[in-house]
Scaffold this active site. Structure first.
Site, PDB file in Angstrom:
ATOM      1  N   ASP A  71      41.398  36.970  33.010  1.00  0.00           N
ATOM      2  CA  ASP A  71      41.960  35.923  33.830  1.00  0.00           C
ATOM      3  C   ASP A  71      42.640  34.841  33.155  1.00  0.00           C
ATOM      4  O   ASP A  71      43.925  34.405  33.476  1.00  0.00           O
ATOM      5  CB  ASP A  71      41.210  35.509  34.852  1.00  0.00           C
ATOM      6  N   CYS A 118      34.932  45.329  37.025  1.00  0.00           N
ATOM      7  CA  CYS A 118      35.863  44.773  38.120  1.00  0.00           C
ATOM      8  C   CYS A 118      36.891  45.677  38.300  1.00  0.00           C
ATOM      9  O   CYS A 118      36.558  47.135  38.113  1.00  0.00           O
ATOM     10  CB  CYS A 118      36.212  43.708  37.864  1.00  0.00           C
TER      11      CYS A 118
END
Ligand code: RUB
Length: 308
Positions: free
Chosen positions: A194, A125
């Site tokens: 996250d 990512c």
């Protein structure tokens, strides 16, 4: 930027990445306070609640946003008038944003020490914190190579390889399916976060858990680069982390598959603690098993307050 525009930009991913959305949430509340006109305490608290909700509802998975918003409004109800509340919010937001930027820098310095001259790294990512570690090592003069996954469907890997290549780092883009095959060449994996749960599980971009499994199989170190405001106090009280599902148009074009085909687009996944070698935070490198203690210490007396 105002609260509604910030929430819209987070939702449509113009602002993305857990650290950035947390700082954007804090900054939007600071702007809200700066521009607020009115002096009735009850009206202000209701307006503030609405602003908080708008931001928190923009994306569900990264607890950094929840922590950034709550850090910004902390102590508001103890102030005696609206003027004091507005000043506190602006001050809290500035402190949160400064601490966040400082944490990213510290993690870069700590994490870079795990990278040796000549190492090959894999990342997935587009994590500004993981990239901070890699770029810090490179700026220290270490000769490194990086494999970055494409990260379908949003292809944040394109941002990652562009950033690394602009830095002058030897960078290779791979498709997500190539992770296990390429892992043989890799010395360490660095990913962002996250959310980290109280029992040390990592919630990060979909596919991260596959990377961790492949690293574990190949005996490659798997490091999570995470500021401690990505530790979730909600999970201490048993809450599950909501895994965001995004629109199927991000995966298939209209008419590309028969109408009877279902498409499922979860955009984060969970990596169990046992696949994580260490979490690199601004407080130092720690095991996933230490997350509970750090969280309880940071919460202090607030652990007895309603956090949900
Ligand atoms: C981004 C992503 C990142 C973390 C950490 O997902 O999963 O790894 O948010 O980012 P998305 P950072 O693109 O869906 O927001 O290290 O920059 O906080």
């Amino acid at each position: 930027m105002n609260v509604e525009d910030t929430a819209a930009s987070i939702r449509d991913m113009t602002i993305r990445g857990a650290g950035k959305i947390a700082r954007a949430g804090a900054s939007a509340l600071s702007d809200f306070a700066e521009n607020y006109r009115g002096n009735d305490v009850q009206t202000f608290l209701a307006d503030l609640e609405k602003a908080k909700r708008t931001l928190l509802d923009s994306r569900p998975t990264a607890v950094s946003l929840w922590n950034g918003v709550h850090a910004t409004v902390r102590g508001v109800e103890d102030q005696k008038d609206v003027g004091e509340m507005l000043a506190l919010i602006q001050n809290n937001a500035k402190t949160f944003i400064d601490n966040s930027n400082n944490a990213v820098r510290l993690i870069g310095e700590i994490g870079a020490k795990r990278i040796k001259d000549g190492d090959t790294i894999m990342t997935t990512c587009n994590s500004s914190v993981a990239l901070g570690v890699i770029k810090t090592a490179f700026r220290q003069g270490k000769d490194i190579k990086v494999y970055a996954t494409e990260s379908r469907p949003w292809r944040q890997g394109i941002l990652t390889v562009t950033d690394l290549a602009n830095e002058g780092i030897d960078t290779t883009l791979i498709i997500d399916g190539a992770v296990r095959s390429v892992m043989k060449k890799v010395d360490e994996v660095f990913v962002g976060a996250d959310t980290i749960t109280s029992h040390g599980a990592l919630i990060n971009k979909i596919g991260t858990s596959q990377l961790a499994l492949a690293a574990n199989e190949a005996r490659v170190q798997f490091y999570v680069c995470s500021e401690t405001y990505k530790f979730s106090p909600l999970t201490l009280f048993g809450d599950r982390v909501t895994i965001e599902e995004r629109d199927i148009s991000e995966v298939v074009k209209e008419g590309e598959v028969p109408a009877s085909v279902k498409v499922f687009n979860p955009v984060f996944d969970s990596t169990p603690a046992k696949y994580i070698d260490a979490i690199i935070t601004e407080l130092g490198m720690m095991s996933p098993g230490s997350v509970y203690d750090v969280m309880v210490k940071q919460l202090g007396d607030r652990i007895f307050q309603k956090v949900i």
